[in-house]
Design a protein around this motif. Structure first.
Motif, PDB file in Angstrom:
ATOM      1  N   GLU A 203       0.832  -1.199   0.000  1.00 60.96           N
ATOM      2  CA  GLU A 203       0.000   0.000   0.000  1.00 60.96           C
ATOM      3  C   GLU A 203       0.871   1.254   0.000  1.00 60.96           C
ATOM      4  O   GLU A 203       1.865   1.336   0.724  1.00 60.96           O
ATOM      5  N   GLY A 204       0.493   2.222  -0.826  1.00 61.22           N
ATOM      6  CA  GLY A 204       1.252   3.462  -0.902  1.00 61.22           C
ATOM      7  C   GLY A 204       2.367   3.434  -1.933  1.00 61.22           C
ATOM      8  O   GLY A 204       3.026   4.450  -2.164  1.00 61.22           O
ATOM      9  N   ASP A 205       2.578   2.261  -2.567  1.00 64.79           N
ATOM     10  CA  ASP A 205       3.614   2.135  -3.587  1.00 64.79           C
ATOM     11  C   ASP A 205       2.984   2.097  -4.977  1.00 64.79           C
ATOM     12  O   ASP A 205       1.776   1.896  -5.128  1.00 64.79           O
ATOM     13  N   VAL A 206       3.822   2.267  -5.986  1.00 63.35           N
ATOM     14  CA  VAL A 206       3.370   2.303  -7.381  1.00 63.35           C
ATOM     15  C   VAL A 206       4.227   1.355  -8.201  1.00 63.35           C
ATOM     16  O   VAL A 206       5.436   1.221  -7.957  1.00 63.35           O
ATOM     17  N   VAL A 207       3.620   0.675  -9.166  1.00 62.70           N
ATOM     18  CA  VAL A 207       4.372  -0.100 -10.139  1.00 62.70           C
ATOM     19  C   VAL A 207       4.109   0.490 -11.517  1.00 62.70           C
ATOM     20  O   VAL A 207       2.961   0.763 -11.874  1.00 62.70           O
ATOM     21  N   VAL A 208       5.173   0.728 -12.273  1.00 64.55           N
ATOM     22  CA  VAL A 208       5.067   1.181 -13.655  1.00 64.55           C
ATOM     23  C   VAL A 208       5.381  -0.019 -14.536  1.00 64.55           C
ATOM     24  O   VAL A 208       6.488  -0.570 -14.466  1.00 64.55           O
ATOM     25  N   ALA A 209       4.415  -0.442 -15.345  1.00 63.76           N
ATOM     26  CA  ALA A 209       4.569  -1.661 -16.142  1.00 63.76           C
ATOM     27  C   ALA A 209       4.465  -1.343 -17.628  1.00 63.76           C
ATOM     28  O   ALA A 209       3.563  -0.621 -18.053  1.00 63.76           O
ATOM     29  N   PHE A 210       5.381  -1.905 -18.417  1.00 64.21           N
ATOM     30  CA  PHE A 210       5.397  -1.732 -19.860  1.00 64.21           C
ATOM     31  C   PHE A 210       5.086  -3.069 -20.522  1.00 64.21           C
ATOM     32  O   PHE A 210       5.638  -4.096 -20.125  1.00 64.21           O
ATOM     33  N   GLY A 211       4.231  -3.058 -21.534  1.00 68.80           N
ATOM     34  CA  GLY A 211       3.944  -4.296 -22.235  1.00 68.80           C
ATOM     35  C   GLY A 211       3.221  -4.078 -23.548  1.00 68.80           C
ATOM     36  O   GLY A 211       2.187  -3.415 -23.586  1.00 68.80           O
ATOM     37  N   PHE A 212       3.794  -4.621 -24.643  1.00 69.48           N
ATOM     38  CA  PHE A 212       3.175  -4.578 -25.955  1.00 69.48           C
ATOM     39  C   PHE A 212       2.887  -6.005 -26.416  1.00 69.48           C
ATOM     40  O   PHE A 212       3.500  -6.955 -25.938  1.00 69.48           O
ATOM     41  N   GLU A 213       1.988  -6.133 -27.371  1.00 69.13           N
ATOM     42  CA  GLU A 213       1.698  -7.446 -27.937  1.00 69.13           C
ATOM     43  C   GLU A 213       2.914  -7.970 -28.701  1.00 69.13           C
ATOM     44  O   GLU A 213       3.519  -7.208 -29.471  1.00 69.13           O
ATOM     45  N   PRO A 214       3.296  -9.230 -28.493  1.00 66.36           N
ATOM     46  CA  PRO A 214       2.731 -10.243 -27.605  1.00 66.36           C
ATOM     47  C   PRO A 214       3.091  -9.960 -26.143  1.00 66.36           C
ATOM     48  O   PRO A 214       4.259  -9.665 -25.844  1.00 66.36           O
ATOM     49  N   TYR A 215       2.110 -10.041 -25.276  1.00 67.83           N
ATOM     50  CA  TYR A 215       2.276  -9.645 -23.878  1.00 67.83           C
ATOM     51  C   TYR A 215       2.986 -10.736 -23.087  1.00 67.83           C
ATOM     52  O   TYR A 215       2.650 -11.918 -23.198  1.00 67.83           O
ATOM     53  N   PHE A 262      10.094  -5.299 -35.505  1.00 70.18           N
ATOM     54  CA  PHE A 262       9.757  -5.349 -34.087  1.00 70.18           C
ATOM     55  C   PHE A 262       9.022  -4.072 -33.719  1.00 70.18           C
ATOM     56  O   PHE A 262       9.310  -3.019 -34.280  1.00 70.18           O
ATOM     57  N   PRO A 263       8.067  -4.123 -32.783  1.00 68.90           N
ATOM     58  CA  PRO A 263       7.333  -2.916 -32.414  1.00 68.90           C
ATOM     59  C   PRO A 263       8.259  -1.797 -31.959  1.00 68.90           C
ATOM     60  O   PRO A 263       9.247  -2.024 -31.261  1.00 68.90           O
ATOM     61  N   SER A 264       7.944  -0.586 -32.348  1.00 65.43           N
ATOM     62  CA  SER A 264       8.752   0.572 -31.980  1.00 65.43           C
ATOM     63  C   SER A 264       8.531   0.938 -30.512  1.00 65.43           C
ATOM     64  O   SER A 264       7.398   0.917 -30.018  1.00 65.43           O
ATOM     65  N   ILE A 265       9.617   1.294 -29.818  1.00 70.46           N
ATOM     66  CA  ILE A 265       9.507   1.757 -28.431  1.00 70.46           C
ATOM     67  C   ILE A 265       9.735   3.264 -28.340  1.00 70.46           C
ATOM     68  O   ILE A 265       9.851   3.812 -27.246  1.00 70.46           O
ATOM     69  N   LEU A 266       9.772   3.927 -29.493  1.00 66.54           N
ATOM     70  CA  LEU A 266      10.074   5.354 -29.518  1.00 66.54           C
ATOM     71  C   LEU A 266       9.080   6.164 -28.697  1.00 66.54           C
ATOM     72  O   LEU A 266       9.466   7.010 -27.885  1.00 66.54           O
ATOM     73  N   SER A 267       7.791   5.910 -28.885  1.00 67.72           N
ATOM     74  CA  SER A 267       6.778   6.672 -28.140  1.00 67.72           C
ATOM     75  C   SER A 267       6.849   6.379 -26.651  1.00 67.72           C
ATOM     76  O   SER A 267       6.636   7.272 -25.824  1.00 67.72           O
ATOM     77  N   ALA A 268       7.134   5.128 -26.290  1.00 70.11           N
ATOM     78  CA  ALA A 268       7.240   4.772 -24.871  1.00 70.11           C
ATOM     79  C   ALA A 268       8.422   5.484 -24.225  1.00 70.11           C
ATOM     80  O   ALA A 268       8.313   5.995 -23.097  1.00 70.11           O
ATOM     81  N   ILE A 269       9.543   5.551 -24.914  1.00 66.79           N
ATOM     82  CA  ILE A 269      10.709   6.257 -24.386  1.00 66.79           C
ATOM     83  C   ILE A 269      10.410   7.747 -24.252  1.00 66.79           C
ATOM     84  O   ILE A 269      10.779   8.393 -23.261  1.00 66.79           O
ATOM     85  N   THR A 270       9.727   8.306 -25.239  1.00 60.80           N
ATOM     86  CA  THR A 270       9.347   9.721 -25.170  1.00 60.80           C
ATOM     87  C   THR A 270       8.412   9.972 -23.996  1.00 60.80           C
ATOM     88  O   THR A 270       8.550  10.975 -23.281  1.00 60.80           O
ATOM     89  N   LEU A 271       7.469   9.056 -23.778  1.00 63.94           N
ATOM     90  CA  LEU A 271       6.562   9.185 -22.634  1.00 63.94           C
ATOM     91  C   LEU A 271       7.337   9.155 -21.319  1.00 63.94           C
ATOM     92  O   LEU A 271       7.036   9.917 -20.391  1.00 63.94           O
ATOM     93  N   ILE A 272       8.332   8.281 -21.226  1.00 63.38           N
ATOM     94  CA  ILE A 272       9.168   8.220 -20.020  1.00 63.38           C
ATOM     95  C   ILE A 272       9.831   9.572 -19.766  1.00 63.38           C
ATOM     96  O   ILE A 272       9.838  10.083 -18.641  1.00 63.38           O
TER      97      ILE A 272
END
Length: 308
Positions: A203-215, A262-272
């Motif tokens: 409780e009080g903690d956060v998890v940041v999870a990344f996942g694209f298909e295939p999950y 392979f799926p691009s991670i560019l947007s995910a890195i930008t979001l980070i």
């Protein structure tokens, strides 16, 4: 086309008022998706993936594209509390008119500059990259980023999860984030240690999870453990139909289309980068002090080569 007979899960929502914005519509559809009938899943999947088409196409054209009947789209709209499909579509029209930041002009410029070559792959990757990032910078995401930053800043501890193709995202978030926020921990899950690594979070903690298909099964397992322990999940994935979405506190969907294999991670890195910048900008002064201290330590240890 599948048959369109009503099912028990197709019933309208009664007196429940309809959601007032596209973000709320998408969230409700994502939460309801696992329990929908096959027909409504087809309709909901199309709605989630094609907001522009829903905004401006006729109901019959949208239904044909989704491989359902028009009445199925009407039932889906009524399930969310809308009186008609037109009222449902107005939400999409308002959101699409606000629109993402347009970067297509820059993509066209890239194509023009390289028009002397025959390297179509190079051009297509550039087009996809500009489009993916452009889809990230919307008004809804701006609000969501601010909410996520508040959640991260208020957390006691932050776990970061991403396996296989998204491990680079998780590592980047943890490495860069720890410079300002030492309470961030990268979860590696090596040698069956996933449960052990997450056992100190609650409780009080956060998890940041990344996942694209295939999950990845490990990511799903990490989220199951997190939810059972009362940890608040922030999920970064490719669609609201993702199995990572149910139970998440905040969800970001990022475009990852690319001609690459392979799926691009560019947007995910930008979001980070956006998320961490928001945390430092609106967090306590201690975060800035942490960055300065880190840089000072690295220089004292000779971690950087001086450019004399």
């Amino acid at each position: 086309m599948l048959d369109d007979q009503p099912r028990s899960d197709d019933t309208p929502s009664g007196e429940t008022p309809p959601p007032t914005g596209l973000d709320a519509v998408n969230q409700q559809l994502a939460e309801a998706y696992p329990e929908l009938s096959p027909q409504l899943k087809l309709a909901a999947g199309y709605v989630l993936e094609h907001p522009v088409e829903i905004a401006f196409q006729s109901i019959r054209k949208s239904a044909a594209a989704a491989q359902v009947t028009a009445s199925t789209l009407v039932r889906l709209a009524k399930r969310l509390g809308f009186e008609s499909f037109d009222q449902f579509r107005e939400v999409f029209q308002s959101a699409v008119q606000a629109g993402p930041v347009e970067l297509s002009g820059r993509a066209n410029q890239l194509r023009s500059l390289a028009s002397q070559t025959d390297d179509q792959v190079f051009l297509d990757v550039g087009d996809a990259a500009f489009d993916n990032i452009g889809r990230l910078f919307t008004a809804d995401n701006q609000t969501r980023v601010r909410d996520a930053a508040k959640l991260l800043l208020g957390a006691d501890k932050i776990a970061v999860v991403g396996f296989r193709d998204t491990f680079a995202c998780a590592y980047h978030f943890a490495y860069v984030g720890r410079i300002a926020m030492p309470n961030i921990q990268l979860i590696r899950g090596q040698e069956g240690g996933l449960l052990t690594e997450l056992s100190t979070f609650g409780e009080g903690d956060v998890v940041v999870a990344f996942g694209f298909e295939p999950y990845c099964a490990e990511t799903m397992r990490a989220l199951e453990i997190a939810r059972a322990s009362g940890i608040s999940p922030i999920v970064v994935t490719d669609t609201l139909r993702s199995p990572l979405v149910p139970g998440s506190t905040i969800t970001f969907t990022v475009a990852n289309a690319t001609p690459h294999f392979f799926p691009s991670i560019l947007s995910a890195i930008t979001l980070i980068e956006v998320l961490l910048a928001e945390c430092v900008a609106f967090g306590p002064d201690a975060l800035v002090d942490n960055v300065a201290s880190f840089e000072s330590r690295m220089r004292q240890m000779g971690a950087y080569v001086e450019n004399s």
